[in-house]
Design a protein around this motif. Sequence first.
Motif, mmCIF file in Angstrom:
data_model
loop_
_atom_site.group_PDB
_atom_site.id
_atom_site.type_symbol
_atom_site.label_atom_id
_atom_site.label_comp_id
_atom_site.label_asym_id
_atom_site.label_seq_id
_atom_site.Cartn_x
_atom_site.Cartn_y
_atom_site.Cartn_z
ATOM 1 N N UNK A 117 11.558 61.451 19.910
ATOM 2 C CA UNK A 117 12.925 61.268 20.400
ATOM 3 C C UNK A 117 13.639 60.166 19.621
ATOM 4 N N UNK A 118 12.916 59.132 19.318
ATOM 5 C CA UNK A 118 13.500 58.012 18.584
ATOM 6 C C UNK A 118 13.980 58.453 17.206
ATOM 7 N N UNK A 124 11.704 53.426 27.228
ATOM 8 C CA UNK A 124 10.646 52.749 26.499
ATOM 9 C C UNK A 124 11.286 51.920 25.406
ATOM 10 N N UNK A 162 17.494 60.828 19.930
ATOM 11 C CA UNK A 162 17.734 61.526 21.181
ATOM 12 C C UNK A 162 17.527 60.567 22.347
ATOM 13 N N UNK A 163 18.536 60.457 23.203
ATOM 14 C CA UNK A 163 18.458 59.581 24.379
ATOM 15 C C UNK A 163 18.143 58.141 24.017
ATOM 16 N N UNK A 164 18.652 57.702 22.872
ATOM 17 C CA UNK A 164 18.392 56.320 22.461
ATOM 18 C C UNK A 164 19.592 55.466 22.813
ATOM 19 N N UNK A 165 19.357 54.370 23.464
ATOM 20 C CA UNK A 165 20.478 53.479 23.791
ATOM 21 C C UNK A 165 20.168 52.047 23.377
ATOM 22 N N UNK A 177 16.356 48.212 21.948
ATOM 23 C CA UNK A 177 16.611 49.647 21.802
ATOM 24 C C UNK A 177 15.643 50.430 22.669
ATOM 25 N N UNK A 178 16.228 51.266 23.521
ATOM 26 C CA UNK A 178 15.386 52.010 24.459
ATOM 27 C C UNK A 178 15.504 53.503 24.255
ATOM 28 N N UNK A 179 14.377 54.178 24.431
ATOM 29 C CA UNK A 179 14.377 55.639 24.437
ATOM 30 C C UNK A 179 14.233 56.057 25.891
ATOM 31 N N UNK A 180 15.264 56.711 26.394
ATOM 32 C CA UNK A 180 15.227 57.102 27.794
ATOM 33 C C UNK A 180 14.228 58.222 28.028
ATOM 34 N N UNK A 181 13.496 58.077 29.113
ATOM 35 C CA UNK A 181 12.546 59.122 29.491
ATOM 36 C C UNK A 181 12.961 59.612 30.874
ATOM 37 N N UNK A 222 5.892 61.457 22.227
ATOM 38 C CA UNK A 222 7.180 61.851 22.799
ATOM 39 C C UNK A 222 8.257 60.842 22.414
ATOM 40 N N UNK A 223 7.942 59.579 22.595
ATOM 41 C CA UNK A 223 8.903 58.521 22.296
ATOM 42 C C UNK A 223 9.247 58.521 20.802
#
Lengths: 267, 385
Positions: free
Chosen positions: B233-234, A66, B238-241, A72-76, B229-230
């Motif tokens: 995590x943001x 997302x 966590x799991x941020x690229x 910048x993306x947050x993987x789901x 959720x996003x």
Amino acid sequence: MPARAMYKAELKVEDVTIPVKLYAAVEDRRVHFRLLHQEDGVPVQQRMVDPSTREPVPPDEVQRGYEAERGTYVLISQQEQEQLQPKPTRTMDVLRIVPQERLGHQWYVRPYYLGPDGDAEGYFALAQVLAPPPKKPKQAVEAIVSWVMRKKEYRGALRSHQGYLVLLALRHAGEVIQAEQLPTPGGRELDPKEQKMAAQLVEMLSGPFEPEAFQDEYRQRLGAFIQDKAGGGDVLLAAPQAKRSVAPSLAEALEASVKNEKRRKVA
Amino acid sequence: MPDDDEQQTRGPRALWSGTISFGLVSIPVELYPATRTERFSLRTLSSEGRPLRREYFCPAHAEPVAGDQIVRGFEVGDGQYVVVTDEELEALAPEKSRDIDLRRFVPRHELPMTSFERAHFMAPNSDSNKAYRLLAHTLEQTDRVGIATFVMRGKEYLVAIVAEAGLLRAETLRFADEIRTPDDIGLPTPVEPSRERVRQLEQACQALRASELELKELEDDELRRAQALVEGKFQRRQDVIQAAPEQTDSGEGGAEIIDLFEVLKRSLQAAQTPADESIETKKPSAAASNDGAPTPHGKLRKTTGHASTSQRKASGSAQGAGKERPRKHEHSVHDAPIEDPEQWTKKALYDRAQELEIAGRSQMTKPQLAKAIRRASSSSARRAG
């Protein structure tokens, strides 16, 4: 031949459960095209490619994210995506029953019919209870329902219509503009004479709603064109003409319109 | 935060502008969507986190296919298609119309609920909103809606003009042959329920009766869960690229997204009490627009280009100059664009290509899109002229 039900559910009204079937109320009549490779007429397909390598990426190597901020993306993960889905359930819950006027037409997404699924008596009893008192259409009510179908949560408005139950899938609250908060065009008070003429004009142009009078002519032209082309016929397309008209002042226009309508009626 | 130079506005624009006619009365209006779409959409990324692009390929050749190698076909037999070109589609399209001709008024409650497809708000688009207000008032007083057909975005629609709280809406309706009846579906003939069952359901319904809606019950819980959720995590990183910096395909980055509500509000506010009707107006004067400062409405229209502010000002004043009214230009966004497509962003080009139904558009580069759009626009301009 009866249509096939899209879905089956258990409609719950407080402590009463009525099994129902869901049917689409809309017939898709649109002309659908496929995209073809010009060279060989083969339908093209889509795939995801990595823009830097221009190589296709196999589906099992694809990640989903997302975009929280630019770039910048947050993987789901697949698992998280599945957890976000609503729990599958066949229950269609009635949340409350309100007057029909509460929801404007901008809330409607798609209509469905509900049909009985084993308990015809219960189904038609509900249709009867939800129907407005005779000659009092303004007292009609609708039941706000929620249900899960194909991994999505839906909200709908359930109404009685000609003895059957019609379900209108609704938009979510965040999607609808709260019209009460929009500014209303304002100005000087309307001239009573103009008001009267406008009402008169509307009256003269009033009549019953005749939906069969209107057809999707574009769709028909397109269909005919395609048939012709398929038959190898030579097809000519004329360039359509544009019309122009100039409007007089509001009062003059109203007056002239009323006069025209009167003349038309007499003729 | 992006630089001001790159700031662009992105938001809903008028879908259509034209007039409503009833009799000889002509009411200039602009159409806007009445709903916004809220979607939780995920971008596909490579294992290194690069946003992927969609590509068409030919399964027979196992090779990618470019936009100009793609045609649209209608299946007439097994594997047999009739090709319909862009030009042919354009020629078949209903003549571009700037008018909604109200010939018939019907009682509001006669429109079956199954007809309604999509709603649009209409904002007055002229110095005087008197005719608009008069129509709205009349429709509300007589409890009627106006029925007409009109053309928008190359398609012909059956539409109901509805008035509510002083605002006009255009609600597109489904054609009769698109709506099924209980008979079409094969629903069973009604049976008469026992009094017992009816009483049982009356009681159940009574318990659920309310006089008002609770909008909370109509909220999108799924969307909120996803957003939560996003967000979580943001914040936890966590799991941020980060995608590679050259990625300009992923959205228009840093665009100030203007919500539909704001657009509608501004448009309706600008249509308030014009100067010549004795009450003061907030609307900017024609002079103001000529010095290049865009009106709020004008600014929203400029969803174009990485063009620097100076370039935009130049095109803005070219637009404003020679016009008596600041924001109302005679053409809608669907006529030949006033500004050069070469300056548009890829997204704006794509949106326009979508409106014009240009085949193979998702495969085209910016110059290809611009060329296709210009071609489509000039042919339609010729026809309309």
